[in-house]
Design a protein around this motif. Structure first.
Motif, PDB file in Angstrom:
ATOM      1  N   ILE A 134     -22.056   6.197  -0.106  1.00 49.28           N
ATOM      2  CA  ILE A 134     -23.619   5.901  -0.303  1.00 49.28           C
ATOM      3  C   ILE A 134     -23.400   7.007  -1.831  1.00 49.28           C
ATOM      4  O   ILE A 134     -23.246   8.026  -1.208  1.00 49.28           O
ATOM      5  CB  ILE A 134     -24.476   6.273   0.875  1.00 49.28           C
ATOM      6  CG1 ILE A 134     -24.441   5.423   2.158  1.00 49.28           C
ATOM      7  CG2 ILE A 134     -26.232   6.394  -0.026  1.00 49.28           C
ATOM      8  CD1 ILE A 134     -24.796   4.626   1.757  1.00 49.28           C
ATOM      9  N   SER A 135     -24.383   6.585  -2.578  1.00 51.50           N
ATOM     10  CA  SER A 135     -24.851   7.787  -3.844  1.00 51.50           C
ATOM     11  C   SER A 135     -25.727   8.303  -3.815  1.00 51.50           C
ATOM     12  O   SER A 135     -25.504   9.686  -3.447  1.00 51.50           O
ATOM     13  CB  SER A 135     -24.981   6.733  -5.647  1.00 51.50           C
ATOM     14  OG  SER A 135     -23.313   6.347  -5.279  1.00 51.50           O
ATOM     15  N   LEU A 136     -26.864   7.523  -3.590  1.00 50.09           N
ATOM     16  CA  LEU A 136     -28.057   8.296  -2.927  1.00 50.09           C
ATOM     17  C   LEU A 136     -29.188   8.445  -1.576  1.00 50.09           C
ATOM     18  O   LEU A 136     -28.894   6.554  -1.516  1.00 50.09           O
ATOM     19  CB  LEU A 136     -28.797   9.395  -4.424  1.00 50.09           C
ATOM     20  CG  LEU A 136     -28.733   9.105  -5.278  1.00 50.09           C
ATOM     21  CD1 LEU A 136     -29.715   9.498  -6.574  1.00 50.09           C
ATOM     22  CD2 LEU A 136     -28.290  11.043  -5.529  1.00 50.09           C
ATOM     23  N   VAL A 137     -29.757   8.785  -1.003  1.00 51.65           N
ATOM     24  CA  VAL A 137     -30.832   7.987  -0.224  1.00 51.65           C
ATOM     25  C   VAL A 137     -31.888   8.583  -0.792  1.00 51.65           C
ATOM     26  O   VAL A 137     -32.113  10.029  -0.806  1.00 51.65           O
ATOM     27  CB  VAL A 137     -30.973   9.058   1.340  1.00 51.65           C
ATOM     28  CG1 VAL A 137     -31.418   8.172   1.963  1.00 51.65           C
ATOM     29  CG2 VAL A 137     -29.267   7.777   1.503  1.00 51.65           C
ATOM     30  N   LEU A 138     -33.080   8.056  -1.126  1.00 54.50           N
ATOM     31  CA  LEU A 138     -34.250   8.804  -1.274  1.00 54.50           C
ATOM     32  C   LEU A 138     -35.622   8.058  -0.396  1.00 54.50           C
ATOM     33  O   LEU A 138     -36.145   6.896   0.197  1.00 54.50           O
ATOM     34  CB  LEU A 138     -34.734   7.965  -3.213  1.00 54.50           C
ATOM     35  CG  LEU A 138     -33.287   7.978  -3.814  1.00 54.50           C
ATOM     36  CD1 LEU A 138     -32.371   7.213  -4.334  1.00 54.50           C
ATOM     37  CD2 LEU A 138     -33.598   8.460  -5.338  1.00 54.50           C
ATOM     38  N   VAL A 139     -36.257   9.072  -0.525  1.00 57.86           N
ATOM     39  CA  VAL A 139     -37.431   8.247   0.231  1.00 57.86           C
ATOM     40  C   VAL A 139     -39.321   8.941  -0.780  1.00 57.86           C
ATOM     41  O   VAL A 139     -39.054   9.739  -1.246  1.00 57.86           O
ATOM     42  CB  VAL A 139     -38.201   9.714   1.286  1.00 57.86           C
ATOM     43  CG1 VAL A 139     -37.203   9.455   2.656  1.00 57.86           C
ATOM     44  CG2 VAL A 139     -38.264  11.070   0.720  1.00 57.86           C
ATOM     45  N   TYR A 140     -40.078   7.226  -0.333  1.00 58.83           N
ATOM     46  CA  TYR A 140     -41.188   7.535  -1.447  1.00 58.83           C
ATOM     47  C   TYR A 140     -42.198   7.729  -0.802  1.00 58.83           C
ATOM     48  O   TYR A 140     -42.025   7.130   0.703  1.00 58.83           O
ATOM     49  CB  TYR A 140     -40.570   6.512  -1.966  1.00 58.83           C
ATOM     50  CG  TYR A 140     -41.030   5.497  -1.820  1.00 58.83           C
ATOM     51  CD1 TYR A 140     -42.040   4.139  -1.956  1.00 58.83           C
ATOM     52  CD2 TYR A 140     -39.506   4.907  -1.191  1.00 58.83           C
ATOM     53  CE1 TYR A 140     -41.969   3.479  -0.786  1.00 58.83           C
ATOM     54  CE2 TYR A 140     -39.566   3.500  -0.580  1.00 58.83           C
ATOM     55  CZ  TYR A 140     -40.474   2.896  -0.446  1.00 58.83           C
ATOM     56  OH  TYR A 140     -40.368   1.072   0.384  1.00 58.83           O
ATOM     57  N   GLY A 141     -43.316   7.096  -0.988  1.00 58.15           N
ATOM     58  CA  GLY A 141     -44.868   6.896  -0.631  1.00 58.15           C
ATOM     59  C   GLY A 141     -45.009   8.326   0.893  1.00 58.15           C
ATOM     60  O   GLY A 141     -45.412   9.260  -0.350  1.00 58.15           O
ATOM     61  N   SER A 142     -45.597   7.572   1.887  1.00 54.84           N
ATOM     62  CA  SER A 142     -46.864   7.956   2.424  1.00 54.84           C
ATOM     63  C   SER A 142     -46.257   9.435   2.536  1.00 54.84           C
ATOM     64  O   SER A 142     -46.884  10.829   2.918  1.00 54.84           O
ATOM     65  CB  SER A 142     -48.262   7.909   3.245  1.00 54.84           C
ATOM     66  OG  SER A 142     -46.034   7.657   3.932  1.00 54.84           O
ATOM     67  N   TYR A 143     -45.303   9.454   2.938  1.00 53.23           N
ATOM     68  CA  TYR A 143     -44.200  10.948   3.806  1.00 53.23           C
ATOM     69  C   TYR A 143     -44.211  11.665   2.000  1.00 53.23           C
ATOM     70  O   TYR A 143     -44.502  13.150   3.107  1.00 53.23           O
ATOM     71  CB  TYR A 143     -43.396  10.258   4.610  1.00 53.23           C
ATOM     72  CG  TYR A 143     -42.342  11.309   4.521  1.00 53.23           C
ATOM     73  CD1 TYR A 143     -42.249  11.797   5.728  1.00 53.23           C
ATOM     74  CD2 TYR A 143     -41.419  11.938   3.707  1.00 53.23           C
ATOM     75  CE1 TYR A 143     -41.724  12.954   6.302  1.00 53.23           C
ATOM     76  CE2 TYR A 143     -39.999  13.135   4.809  1.00 53.23           C
ATOM     77  CZ  TYR A 143     -40.825  13.498   5.523  1.00 53.23           C
ATOM     78  OH  TYR A 143     -39.738  14.035   6.867  1.00 53.23           O
ATOM     79  N   ILE A 144     -43.874  11.480   1.527  1.00 58.00           N
ATOM     80  CA  ILE A 144     -43.935  12.451   0.002  1.00 58.00           C
ATOM     81  C   ILE A 144     -45.029  13.099  -0.512  1.00 58.00           C
ATOM     82  O   ILE A 144     -45.631  13.691  -0.881  1.00 58.00           O
ATOM     83  CB  ILE A 144     -42.873  12.672  -0.581  1.00 58.00           C
ATOM     84  CG1 ILE A 144     -42.842  10.901  -1.462  1.00 58.00           C
ATOM     85  CG2 ILE A 144     -41.504  12.238   0.091  1.00 58.00           C
ATOM     86  CD1 ILE A 144     -42.162  11.252  -2.456  1.00 58.00           C
ATOM     87  N   ASN A 145     -46.671  12.014  -0.838  1.00 56.89           N
ATOM     88  CA  ASN A 145     -47.690  12.320  -1.212  1.00 56.89           C
ATOM     89  C   ASN A 145     -48.871  12.471  -1.133  1.00 56.89           C
ATOM     90  O   ASN A 145     -49.913  12.621  -1.513  1.00 56.89           O
ATOM     91  CB  ASN A 145     -48.287  10.945  -1.963  1.00 56.89           C
ATOM     92  CG  ASN A 145     -48.462   9.360  -1.792  1.00 56.89           C
ATOM     93  OD1 ASN A 145     -48.544   9.723  -0.103  1.00 56.89           O
ATOM     94  ND2 ASN A 145     -47.307   8.363  -1.843  1.00 56.89           N
ATOM     95  N   GLY A 146     -48.406  12.648   0.809  1.00 54.62           N
ATOM     96  CA  GLY A 146     -49.706  13.182   1.153  1.00 54.62           C
ATOM     97  C   GLY A 146     -50.423  11.810   1.548  1.00 54.62           C
ATOM     98  O   GLY A 146     -51.520  12.419   1.973  1.00 54.62           O
ATOM     99  N   THR A 147     -50.738  10.579   1.762  1.00 59.93           N
ATOM    100  CA  THR A 147     -51.539   9.629   2.331  1.00 59.93           C
ATOM    101  C   THR A 147     -51.486   9.276   3.984  1.00 59.93           C
ATOM    102  O   THR A 147     -51.326   8.873   4.018  1.00 59.93           O
ATOM    103  CB  THR A 147     -51.056   8.834   0.994  1.00 59.93           C
ATOM    104  OG1 THR A 147     -49.994   7.792   0.889  1.00 59.93           O
ATOM    105  CG2 THR A 147     -52.017   8.981   0.025  1.00 59.93           C
TER     106      THR A 147
END
Length: 357
Positions: free
Chosen positions: A27-40
């Motif tokens: 695996i090169s990278l694992v990334l999170v996005y969405g409500s977990y990091i944007n406060g929604t």
């Protein structure tokens, strides 16, 4: 809410540890996005997470599961697709522009990703490029408009119209050198507030498609919106002669294993509808129902029956949509389990850990 946040933190830690111990060189990278990091986030929010494989074996990391009624989906995206997103070829720009890296195998991979992020911003700053991409989005919407003109059930017409308005909103944002950083969750609000030069008839037209109550009104309002967006951008899109059917082939048997995996993936969409109906957010309820209807229709290829969800949407009475969604979810789960499908669902974190996935 506190309990869900705790579970989500544990899921992120579990993903990171699993990669380190089982897939460190894959695996090169694992990334999170969405409500977990944007406060929604709300008490039904999952963790939106994807990874970029380095080897073919890395694709095996992909997994879906459900903990305490909330679905999680860890899925792969290739480097090539990440570049396509940065080139504005797909409408998933937050997956490049608004992410947090939780695992990095090699700093060179991180630098490679940062270069792709820079490419995204460079593309958005390029006036000629964004106009060309926005035109292509309008052409995509026009092809769907040709299909919607053929008519159909209220559910079918709304499904197509929903994807048209999402595509046109995306076109408007890109035309203005931007995108919807919160995805569909705040698409309408951002369309209304982030682009002061956008004519009011586009913002109003978007809402009119959502609130139309019969097939003809949905079709007329959708076509009007396409015209208004094209007028705003001062472009003309040609009518398409060849119409590609969107009919789904119905399977003879039931692929319960595949349907179980699908349910693990889309259980979060069921939850989005419930949350929106409870809060009265009828626009996001509509968009979520459009996305779920498409998944349910595609599931017919694996033996699922035909489910009509969108004809139960009424912006004035969201309880009808919530009730219908609950009925479909219950029936869908019974279909899977009665035919031998195994849904990876766990009542709590302890059960999930014991499963040793």
């Amino acid at each position: 809410m506190t309990n869900r946040k705790e579970i989500n933190d544990k899921v992120v830690e579990w993903i990171t540890n699993k990669v380190k111990t089982e897939y460190a060189s894959d695996i090169s990278l694992v990334l999170v996005y969405g409500s977990y990091i944007n406060g929604t986030a709300n008490d039904k929010s999952d963790v939106d997470c994807y990874y970029i494989p380095k080897t073919e074996r890395g694709y095996n990391l992909g997994i879906g599961f459900i903990i305490d009624g909330v679905g999680y989906d860890l899925f792969p995206i290739s480097w090539e697709r990440v570049v396509r997103i940065a080139d504005l070829q797909e409408g998933l720009l937050p997956l490049v522009g608004d992410v947090q890296v939780i695992y990095c195998e090699d700093l060179c991979d991180l630098e490679r990703f940062k270069d792709i992020q820079s490419k995204l911003h460079s593309n958005l700053a390029n006036d000629e490029y964004v106009k060309d991409i926005a035109r292509k989005r309008c052409e995509d919407a026009n092809r769907m408009c040709e299909l919607i003109k053929l008519g159909g059930s209220l559910s079918e017409v709304r499904k197509i119209a929903g994807h048209i308005i999402m595509t046109l909103a995306d076109a408007v944002a890109i035309y203005n050198h931007d995108y919807f950083h919160f995805g569909l969750k705040k698409q309408y609000e951002n369309l209304e507030s982030n682009f002061p030069d956008v004519p009011q008839n586009i913002v109003t037209g978007y809402k009119q498609v959502v609130t139309s109550l019969n097939e003809n009104d949905v079709i007329d309002r959708t076509i009007d919106l396409l015209k208004n967006v094209c007028d705003y951008m001062q472009i003309t899109v040609e009518s398409q002669v060849d119409i590609i059917s969107n009919k789904v082939t119905v399977a003879e048997g039931i692929n319960a294993s595949w349907l179980a995996g699908l349910y693990e993936e889309i259980s979060s969409t069921f939850n989005k509808i419930y949350v929106c109906c409870e809060s009265g957010n009828y626009i996001l309820a509509f968009l979520s129902a459009v996305c779920l209807q498409r998944e349910l229709d595609d599931a017919k290829e694996a033996g699922s029956p035909s489910y009509d969800l969108l004809s139960y949407f009424d912006y004035r009475e969201l309880g009808k949509l919530a009730e219908r969604t609950r009925m479909i979810e219950t029936d869908f789960v019974e279909l899977i389990t009665n035919n031998g499908g195994n849904i990876k669902a766990y009542a709590n974190w302890e059960q999930f850990v014991q499963a040793n996935l």
